[in-house]
Design an enzyme around this catalytic site. Structure first.
Site, PDB file in Angstrom:
ATOM      1  N   GLY A 106       0.840  -1.190   0.000  1.00 16.91           N
ATOM      2  CA  GLY A 106       0.000   0.000   0.000  1.00 16.91           C
ATOM      3  C   GLY A 106       0.874   1.238   0.000  1.00 16.91           C
ATOM      4  O   GLY A 106       2.030   1.178   0.476  1.00 16.91           O
ATOM      5  N   TRP A 110      -2.255   6.813   4.626  1.00 15.70           N
ATOM      6  CA  TRP A 110      -1.945   6.120   5.887  1.00 15.70           C
ATOM      7  C   TRP A 110      -0.799   5.120   5.687  1.00 15.70           C
ATOM      8  O   TRP A 110       0.079   4.978   6.541  1.00 15.70           O
ATOM      9  CB  TRP A 110      -3.202   5.440   6.429  1.00 15.70           C
ATOM     10  N   LYS A 307     -16.558   2.558  12.328  1.00 15.06           N
ATOM     11  CA  LYS A 307     -16.530   4.000  12.648  1.00 15.06           C
ATOM     12  C   LYS A 307     -16.555   4.829  11.360  1.00 15.06           C
ATOM     13  O   LYS A 307     -16.927   6.007  11.390  1.00 15.06           O
ATOM     14  CB  LYS A 307     -15.365   4.355  13.559  1.00 15.06           C
TER      15      LYS A 307
HETATM   16  N1  LIG Z   1      -5.770   8.071   5.616  1.00 14.23           N
HETATM   17  C1  LIG Z   1      -5.923   7.886   6.917  1.00 14.23           C
HETATM   18  O1  LIG Z   1      -5.782   8.843   7.704  1.00 14.23           O
HETATM   19  C2  LIG Z   1      -6.195   6.531   7.452  1.00 14.23           C
HETATM   20  C3  LIG Z   1      -6.570   5.467   6.653  1.00 14.23           C
HETATM   21  N2  LIG Z   1      -6.806   4.245   7.181  1.00 14.23           N
HETATM   22  C4  LIG Z   1      -7.179   3.100   6.349  1.00 14.23           C
HETATM   23  O2  LIG Z   1      -6.042   2.666   5.608  1.00 14.23           O
HETATM   24  C5  LIG Z   1      -6.459   2.052   4.393  1.00 14.23           C
HETATM   25  C6  LIG Z   1      -5.634   2.633   3.254  1.00 14.23           C
HETATM   26  O3  LIG Z   1      -5.858   4.007   3.204  1.00 14.23           O
HETATM   27  P1  LIG Z   1      -4.762   5.067   2.766  1.00 14.23           P
HETATM   28  O4  LIG Z   1      -3.400   4.551   2.967  1.00 14.23           O
HETATM   29  O5  LIG Z   1      -5.111   6.325   3.462  1.00 14.23           O
HETATM   30  O6  LIG Z   1      -4.994   5.165   1.187  1.00 14.23           O
HETATM   31  P2  LIG Z   1      -5.540   6.423   0.339  1.00 14.23           P
HETATM   32  O7  LIG Z   1      -7.015   6.426   0.387  1.00 14.23           O
HETATM   33  O8  LIG Z   1      -4.828   7.670   0.759  1.00 14.23           O
HETATM   34  O9  LIG Z   1      -5.017   6.099  -1.115  1.00 14.23           O
HETATM   35  C7  LIG Z   1      -5.599   5.159  -1.979  1.00 14.23           C
HETATM   36  C8  LIG Z   1      -4.526   4.175  -2.372  1.00 14.23           C
HETATM   37  O10 LIG Z   1      -5.109   3.146  -3.159  1.00 14.23           O
HETATM   38  C9  LIG Z   1      -4.282   2.917  -4.288  1.00 14.23           C
HETATM   39  N3  LIG Z   1      -5.060   2.313  -5.357  1.00 14.23           N
HETATM   40  C10 LIG Z   1      -5.854   2.906  -6.280  1.00 14.23           C
HETATM   41  N4  LIG Z   1      -6.370   1.967  -7.092  1.00 14.23           N
HETATM   42  C11 LIG Z   1      -5.906   0.783  -6.667  1.00 14.23           C
HETATM   43  C12 LIG Z   1      -6.091  -0.571  -7.101  1.00 14.23           C
HETATM   44  N5  LIG Z   1      -6.872  -0.861  -8.133  1.00 14.23           N
HETATM   45  N6  LIG Z   1      -5.453  -1.552  -6.433  1.00 14.23           N
HETATM   46  C13 LIG Z   1      -4.678  -1.269  -5.364  1.00 14.23           C
HETATM   47  N7  LIG Z   1      -4.458  -0.020  -4.906  1.00 14.23           N
HETATM   48  C14 LIG Z   1      -5.070   0.991  -5.554  1.00 14.23           C
HETATM   49  C15 LIG Z   1      -3.745   4.288  -4.623  1.00 14.23           C
HETATM   50  O11 LIG Z   1      -2.612   4.170  -5.453  1.00 14.23           O
HETATM   51  C16 LIG Z   1      -3.418   4.803  -3.235  1.00 14.23           C
HETATM   52  O12 LIG Z   1      -2.169   4.338  -2.834  1.00 14.23           O
HETATM   53  C17 LIG Z   1      -7.962   2.301   4.299  1.00 14.23           C
HETATM   54  O13 LIG Z   1      -8.646   1.145   4.676  1.00 14.23           O
HETATM   55  C18 LIG Z   1      -8.236   3.402   5.306  1.00 14.23           C
HETATM   56  O14 LIG Z   1      -9.515   3.341   5.877  1.00 14.23           O
HETATM   57  C19 LIG Z   1      -6.647   4.007   8.512  1.00 14.23           C
HETATM   58  C20 LIG Z   1      -6.249   5.003   9.355  1.00 14.23           C
HETATM   59  C21 LIG Z   1      -6.003   6.346   8.889  1.00 14.23           C
HETATM   60  O1  LIG Z   2      -9.326   6.046   9.954  1.00 11.70           O
HETATM   61  C1  LIG Z   2      -9.037   7.217  10.027  1.00 11.70           C
HETATM   62  C2  LIG Z   2      -8.563   7.863  11.267  1.00 11.70           C
HETATM   63  O2  LIG Z   2      -8.338   6.941  12.270  1.00 11.70           O
HETATM   64  C3  LIG Z   2      -9.170   8.090   8.841  1.00 11.70           C
HETATM   65  O3  LIG Z   2     -10.493   8.187   8.519  1.00 11.70           O
HETATM   66  P1  LIG Z   2     -10.912   8.820   7.112  1.00 11.70           P
HETATM   67  O4  LIG Z   2     -10.668   7.751   6.066  1.00 11.70           O
HETATM   68  O5  LIG Z   2     -12.327   9.208   7.266  1.00 11.70           O
HETATM   69  O6  LIG Z   2      -9.997  10.007   6.903  1.00 11.70           O
END
Ligand SMILES: NC(=O)C1=CN([C@@H]2O[C@H](COP(=O)(O)OP(=O)(O)OC[C@H]3O[C@@H](n4cnc5c(N)ncnc54)[C@H](O)[C@@H]3O)[C@@H](O)[C@H]2O)C=CC1
Ligand SMILES: O=C(CO)COP(=O)(O)O
Length: 449
Positions: A106, A110, A307
């Site tokens: 990933g 995050w 959440k």
């Molecule tokens: N952003 C945050 O603050 C937080 C996110 N999370 C969780 O972490 C997980 C990942 O979120 P983020 O790292 O924030 O990602 P993000 O939402 O910022 O980015 C999306 C990611 O998905 C990738 N992507 C797009 N199409 C794709 C495909 N077909 N196959 C695989 N990857 C693809 C993109 O290249 C990018 O790296 C989610 O489940 C989210 O709920 C958890 C805590 C905090």
């Molecule tokens: O999981 C998250 C914070 O703990 C981030 O939530 P959002 O995807 O709504 O930004």
């Protein structure tokens, strides 16, 4: 212990024994080892020494598992000949310590903030010869173009992901790779942090390539679930089932950008094997990122997942312009339905899990600072202004620059379960949020459910 008074480096007088020390009486060393075993979750204990009582500590019941004879100070043939391994150099010992190779699957906001902490930890640990981590960390990037070139190349040159986490240095020991299989090949510790809708495809690809080490351990940072005919499947369960490896989860109030700025945050690591939990804690814990260990994987993971629905509801409330009392009632009802859903699906979920960072704290952080909240607020404002065509998909593209919303998909997934099991009336907030998303009821129904 023998105590000497030394003059110019020479031992000249024996002062005496510390009679309380376990090494000064018969069977003392095996007893000390037994105490270590009780105190720590080690599977194997290795005795290193050069004396006959060191060697004998392996033969005693409950003693060490293997004996390494160290000949760097004095070489005793009778001890060396009964050892499992004989070394003359401390460096030889250090070289044989297991060093875990870490891979991140990933590269979103995050994923980058989390791998940045991991790369900090492995770089720091590398200063010690006894480090158990390889300093270099690999990260799989779902390739895309940035300023006309591959994002992967940009990350490796600038040590920054300008699309998903601009302005944060990821560390020179972080190596980006756009080949999923090669990123994970040979890894001992695999971190999964892709948006949940892509996780099944990713796991299937890894399984087909037979690239995951049998003894590897995984941790999922992904918030979301998959729904199958038999019911929900958590991402950690999917990883374990498809890849055949242990999978812990890291969940908490963790807005990526704040953690990249090293603002104090907390999280839980929920584990099925405590050894794995302790190892992951060592890897993720930073002075600004405090981790509690928790023996409740389903509870922590379902909290992190559910959440996101509550955050969509809170965003709708913000879009309607509600005040703190009404917003607090959405959060309270949301937390209550999260708990109920968890208990219905997995009765062993612990009550104290909801008071951890993955529970009430993540509800608060996401309902005030998250992307789901922000997009839902904009969606609601546009709807209230008469734009009946605006969709969450449009706003995700317009507002998030490639980042992915998890709450709307999760709402559909959870609703499928509620409908299939006839539970809708028991989950009025979840159900209303889903109906608002699909235009079946107006947004202000959020205040009347
Ligand atoms: N952003 C945050 O603050 C937080 C996110 N999370 C969780 O972490 C997980 C990942 O979120 P983020 O790292 O924030 O990602 P993000 O939402 O910022 O980015 C999306 C990611 O998905 C990738 N992507 C797009 N199409 C794709 C495909 N077909 N196959 C695989 N990857 C693809 C993109 O290249 C990018 O790296 C989610 O489940 C989210 O709920 C958890 C805590 C905090
Ligand atoms: O999981 C998250 C914070 O703990 C981030 O939530 P959002 O995807 O709504 O930004």
């Amino acid at each position: 212990m023998l105590m000497f008074v030394c003059k110019q480096g020479q031992p000249i007088r024996l002062k005496g024994f510390d009679m309380n020390h376990p090494a000064t009486h018969a069977q003392g060393k095996p007893q000390a080892i037994a105490r270590i075993r009780r105190q720590y979750p080690y599977n194997n204990v290795v005795m290193i020494g050069d004396g006959i009582t060191d060697q004998e500590a392996v033969e005693a019941t409950g003693g060490a598992d293997i004996f390494i004879c160290y000949g760097g100070v004095v070489e005793r043939q009778n001890v060396a000949s009964r050892s499992d391994w004989f070394v003359r150099s401390y460096d030889d010992l250090m070289r044989c310590l297991k060093r875990y190779k870490v891979a991140m699957v990933g590269s979103g906001a995050w994923a980058c903030a989390a791998v940045r902490m991991v790369a900090q930890s492995t770089a720091e640990a590398a200063q010690s010869p006894a480090s158990c981590f390889e300093p270099e960390v690999t990260m799989w990037v779902h390739e895309e173009k940035h300023s006309g070139r591959n994002l992967t190349e940009y990350i490796n040159e600038h040590h920054e992901n300008p699309v998903y986490l601009p302005g944060a240095s990821l560390g020179e020991n972080l190596i980006a790779n756009n080949d999923l299989i090669e990123t994970v090949r040979g890894a001992d510790l695999i971190i999964f942090c892709a948006p949940h809708q892509f996780m099944h495809g990713i796991c299937k690809q890894l399984a087909a390539a037979k690239v995951v080490n049998r003894g590897a351990k995984a941790i999922s940072l992904t918030k979301g679930m998959r729904v199958r005919a038999e019911g929900p499947q958590l991402i950690s369960q999917m990883v374990s089932r498809i890849l055949g490896i242990d999978c812990s989860v890291l969940m908490g109030a963790n807005i990526a950008g704040d953690i990249a700025r090293e603002e104090l945050s907390e999280a839980v690591i929920a584990y099925t094997s405590r050894d794995a939990g302790v190892l992951w804690q060592q890897l993720f814990q930073r002075p600004y990122f405090a981790i509690n260990l928790l023996a409740d994987v389903p509870g922590a993971e379902m909290c992190g997942t559910l959440k996101n629905i509550v955050a969509v509801g809170a965003g709708m409330g913000d879009g309607l312009g509600i005040g703190p009392n009404s917003k607090a009632s959405i959060l309270r009802q949301g937390l209550s339905e999260m708990r109920q859903f968890c208990k219905y699906i997995s009765p062993s979920v612990r009550d104290d899990t909801f008071f951890e960072s993955c529970g009430v704290a993540d509800v608060i952080a996401s309902c005030y600072g998250g992307r789901n909240r922000r997009v839902a607020e904009a969606w609601c404002q546009r709807r209230m202004a008469g734009d009946q065509l605006v969709s969450f998909d449009d706003l995700e593209k317009e507002m998030l620059n490639g980042q992915k919303l998890q709450g709307v998909l999760t709402s559909d997934e959870v609703q499928e379960i509620l409908e299939a099991r006839g539970w809708e009336l028991n989950f009025p907030l979840f159900t209303t949020i889903n109906r608002i998303i699909h235009g079946e009821v107006p947004p202000d129904m959020i205040l009347r459910c």
